[in-house]
Design an enzyme around this catalytic site. Structure first.
Site, PDB file in Angstrom:
ATOM      1  N   ASP A   1       0.844  -1.177   0.000  1.00  5.10           N
ATOM      2  CA  ASP A   1       0.000   0.000   0.000  1.00  5.10           C
ATOM      3  C   ASP A   1       0.887   1.236   0.000  1.00  5.10           C
ATOM      4  OD1 ASP A   1      -2.616   1.360   0.473  1.00  5.10           O
ATOM      5  OD2 ASP A   1      -3.154  -0.624   1.244  1.00  5.10           O
TER       6      ASP A   1
ATOM      7  N   ASP B   1      -3.220   4.305  -2.375  1.00  4.27           N
ATOM      8  CA  ASP B   1      -4.334   4.827  -1.589  1.00  4.27           C
ATOM      9  C   ASP B   1      -4.816   6.180  -2.127  1.00  4.27           C
ATOM     10  OD1 ASP B   1      -5.882   4.339   0.873  1.00  4.27           O
ATOM     11  OD2 ASP B   1      -4.946   6.190   1.582  1.00  4.27           O
TER      12      ASP B   1
ATOM     13  N   GLU C   1      -6.377   3.525  -6.181  1.00  5.23           N
ATOM     14  CA  GLU C   1      -7.704   3.645  -5.572  1.00  5.23           C
ATOM     15  C   GLU C   1      -8.242   5.015  -5.985  1.00  5.23           C
ATOM     16  OE1 GLU C   1      -9.878   3.227  -1.231  1.00  5.23           O
ATOM     17  OE2 GLU C   1      -8.151   4.515  -1.492  1.00  5.23           O
TER      18      GLU C   1
ATOM     19  N   HIS D   1     -11.111  -4.093   2.905  1.00  6.52           N
ATOM     20  CA  HIS D   1     -11.074  -3.754   4.332  1.00  6.52           C
ATOM     21  C   HIS D   1     -11.927  -2.534   4.682  1.00  6.52           C
ATOM     22  CE1 HIS D   1      -8.327  -1.104   2.362  1.00  6.52           C
ATOM     23  NE2 HIS D   1      -8.243  -0.359   3.455  1.00  6.52           N
ATOM     24  N   ASP D   2     -12.447  -1.827   3.672  1.00  9.26           N
ATOM     25  CA  ASP D   2     -13.293  -0.655   3.920  1.00  9.26           C
ATOM     26  C   ASP D   2     -14.769  -0.939   3.686  1.00  9.26           C
ATOM     27  OD1 ASP D   2     -11.124   1.077   4.376  1.00  9.26           O
ATOM     28  OD2 ASP D   2     -10.943   1.548   2.239  1.00  9.26           O
TER      29      ASP D   2
HETATM   30  O1  TEU Z   1      -9.890   4.540   1.621  1.00 11.92           O
HETATM   31  C1  TEU Z   1     -10.460   5.536   0.848  1.00 11.92           C
HETATM   32  C2  TEU Z   1     -11.841   5.825   1.269  1.00 11.92           C
HETATM   33  O2  TEU Z   1     -12.042   6.870   1.774  1.00 11.92           O
HETATM   34  C3  TEU Z   1     -12.977   4.883   1.099  1.00 11.92           C
HETATM   35  O3  TEU Z   1     -12.627   3.577   0.905  1.00 11.92           O
HETATM   36  C4  TEU Z   1     -13.881   5.016   2.300  1.00 11.92           C
HETATM   37  O4  TEU Z   1     -13.241   4.500   3.423  1.00 11.92           O
HETATM   38  C5  TEU Z   1     -15.166   4.295   2.070  1.00 11.92           C
HETATM   39  O5  TEU Z   1     -15.794   4.880   0.971  1.00 11.92           O
HETATM   40  C6  TEU Z   1     -16.082   4.355   3.284  1.00 11.92           C
HETATM   41  O6  TEU Z   1     -16.326   5.671   3.658  1.00 11.92           O
HETATM   42  C7  TEU Z   1      -8.512   4.469   1.790  1.00 11.92           C
HETATM   43  C8  TEU Z   1      -8.165   3.264   2.630  1.00 11.92           C
HETATM   44  O7  TEU Z   1      -8.548   2.094   1.954  1.00 11.92           O
HETATM   45  C9  TEU Z   1      -8.824   3.409   3.968  1.00 11.92           C
HETATM   46  O8  TEU Z   1      -8.655   2.272   4.777  1.00 11.92           O
HETATM   47  C10 TEU Z   1      -8.217   4.629   4.625  1.00 11.92           C
HETATM   48  O9  TEU Z   1      -8.861   4.871   5.852  1.00 11.92           O
HETATM   49  C11 TEU Z   1      -8.331   5.858   3.745  1.00 11.92           C
HETATM   50  O10 TEU Z   1      -7.973   5.624   2.401  1.00 11.92           O
HETATM   51  C12 TEU Z   1      -7.400   6.941   4.258  1.00 11.92           C
HETATM   52  O11 TEU Z   1      -6.081   6.564   4.042  1.00 11.92           O
END
Ligand code: TEU
Ligand code: CA
Length: 537
Positions: free
Chosen positions: A98, A199, A250, A314-315
């Protein structure tokens, strides 16, 4: 299109802190990942994506980095990582990391130095603004806070953060900062990693016009701003083109048209992307919308850029819970969803536990949740006077903790994840849903994933083949073809709890994979079938 190793790869995402704990501290670790590499290999994946394990105060589970060059104690040591990488390579697995460079932790030495004084050489690594009318510069929200501006008392200025207050955004306009990032990327690539998952990479450039927005809850103003493509082209030129690596960005808030600008092969930016049209626009299953999104992205990228397929990570709440049926049809439903991600155009991503049909969780109290996004939102809404119970319920289905519970290895204590107290509660269904049990059953979700992946590996039509939607209108059934040369795959599935009539004629002898044993001409609930034919010359 040009054929490459990564276009043909299946990626397995490891959220290491919930994967396997080998020292009893309750957190998964890199050593745990190393021990399970043969498991990932057995499944059939080619690439392992590791979520961030760099030094971090862990306010956002590693997405708030305080040292890009070191491994956090919970994860282990640099030696652990090197051993993991070597063993992965020995097994023929690639490893991608990442890359979190939109923001750092507020405990990163750069930020500590930057905030100490307006004259600091690191001041410009971050984004600062004077107060406007004694308050924040505008009404913009951030992902994890009511404002994207946080007041910093020493210098009497606000700093900008797209995520939590503890995650100040880096200023990509600063050339020295950009070079620092490129150097760090080279450090990991020189160690031998095979690429990056980047990210929120389309957030790097910020909007210049700071006027208030009409709807601050639509966060699209945080992304895709002018300058972003110049940064990515520079990154490609300076770093990426010198390595045989893959990159997946992403990229929230993009249509296929905008997405193509990031992955068009001739533009030399990224290899592939995660768009968010499913994750953000489909809180629950919507067949019509899903088909539309798939068609649009296929047409939009066709011949020029490469897509990725994911329904959870994971989100995002586990796919069988969010988009399928995690109750009476859990096994069939998990397999049906896998059929989609492995046969639609683009690289398939498997999020750990998906391959045994792990489900989401509902905790009774906000105190049992750990997700900073959810907790901050809960506090904000409750502070406005809303009923705490109602707020909790409104946030449960999409809480990021749904997908972060520990991996379920066995039916023993704590699902075999740890000998200590897990950092997050194990889903109580581990007694029935676990790797050990799944591997033993011929008809398990795990076995189906293996078959799907093998099928994909033995026929390039499932990778490079043309895509045709055969049933654009049906609300329950999905049917489509993937065709390359003389090979044609026809995929047909019933994403509903009712039995359905087969929509067209297919020769039963051409059936190559099916998720439920069923010889009937009708499709059972959550049934998926794959047929393969060779065109007559
Ligand atoms: O996530 C980006 C992000 O904002 C979305 O995946 C969001 O979490 C989702 O739409 C739910 O609201 C990335 C990472 O994958 C995440 O784990 C981090 O918290 C975020 O960036 C900040 O680095
Ligand atoms: Ca551990």
């Amino acid at each position: 299109m040009k054929q490459t190793w990564w276009k043909e790869a299946v990626v397995y995402q490891v959220y290491w802190r919930s994967f396997l704990d080998t020292n009893g501290d309750g957190y998964g670790d890199l050593e745990g990942v190393r021990q399970k590499l043969p498991y990932i290999k057995e499944l059939g994946a080619d690439v392992v994506w590791l979520n961030p394990f760099y030094v971090s105060p862990d306010r956002d589970n590693g997405y708030d980095i305080a040292d890009y060059y070191k491994v956090m104690d919970k994860a282990g040591t640099m030696e652990d990582f090197e051993r993991l990488l070597d063993e992965a390579h020995a097994l023929g697995l690639k490893v991608i990391l990442d890359l979190v460079v939109n923001h750092t932790s507020d405990e990163h030495p750069w930020f500590l130095e930057a905030k100490a004084s307006q004259d600091s050489s690191k001041r410009d690594y971050y984004i600062w603004h004077d107060p406007v009318n004694g308050g924040a510069p505008n009404n913009w929200r951030s992902y994890f806070a009511p404002s994207c501006w946080e007041y910093e008392a020493v210098s009497e200025q606000y700093y900008y953060h797209s995520f939590a207050v503890e995650q100040p955004d880096l200023n990509w306009e600063n050339t020295t900062l950009r070079q620092e990032i490129y150097q760090m990327m080279r450090f990991w690539l020189d160690k031998g990693i095979d690429g990056f998952r980047m990210d929120v990479i389309n957030l790097l450039a910020k909007r210049k016009n700071l006027s208030d927005v009409d709807n601050p809850y639509d966060l699209s103003y945080l992304a895709n701003n002018p300058g972003i493509h110049e940064y990515l082209q520079e990154m490609h030129e300076e770093v990426l083109r010198h390595y045989d690596c893959m990159t997946v960005g992403e990229i929230p808030f993009v249509t296929p048209e905008e997405g193509l600008l990031y992955v068009d092969e001739s533009r030399r930016e990224l290899d592939t992307l995660f768009h968010f049209q499913i994750a953000d626009e489909m809180p629950t299953w919507d067949m019509h919308r899903f088909k539309q999104i798939q068609r649009d992205w296929y047409e939009g990228l066709k011949g020029r850029g490469w897509n990725s397929q994911f329904l959870n990570n994971h989100d995002h709440t586990r796919q069988v819970t969010r988009y399928g049926n995690d109750r009476e049809h859990r096994v069939a439903s998990a397999k049906l969803l896998a059929t989609l991600t492995h046969t639609l155009p683009g690289m398939p991503y498997i999020y750990q536990g998906e391959e045994i049909g792990m489900t989401g969780v509902t905790f009774d109290s906000i105190d049992d949740y750990q997700d900073i996004a959810m907790i901050n939102r809960y506090n904000e809404e409750v502070a406005k006077g809303r009923d705490p119970r109602a707020v909790l319920e409104s946030l449960q289905l999409l809480s990021r903790d749904n997908s972060r519970t520990p991996m379920q290895w066995t039916d023993e204590s704590q699902a075999g994840f740890t000998t200590g107290e897990p950092w997050m509660s194990v889903n109580p269904n581990y007694v029935d849903v676990n790797v050990e049990a799944d591997i033993q059953r011929e008809d398990s979700v795990f076995r189906y994933y293996q078959q799907l992946i093998q099928l994909r590996k033995s026929h390039k039509a499932l990778i490079y083949g043309e895509f045709t939607d055969l049933l654009p209108e049906d609300e329950a059934l999905h049917g489509y073809e993937r065709t390359l040369g003389e090979i044609r795959f026809t995929i047909i599935l019933n994403h509903s709890d009712e039995t359905r009539e087969f929509p067209f004629e297919l020769d039963p002898k051409t059936l190559v994979l099916q998720n439920i044993e069923n010889n009937d001409t009708r499709l059972l609930p959550h049934e998926a079938r794959i047929y393969m034919t060779k065109a007559a010359q």
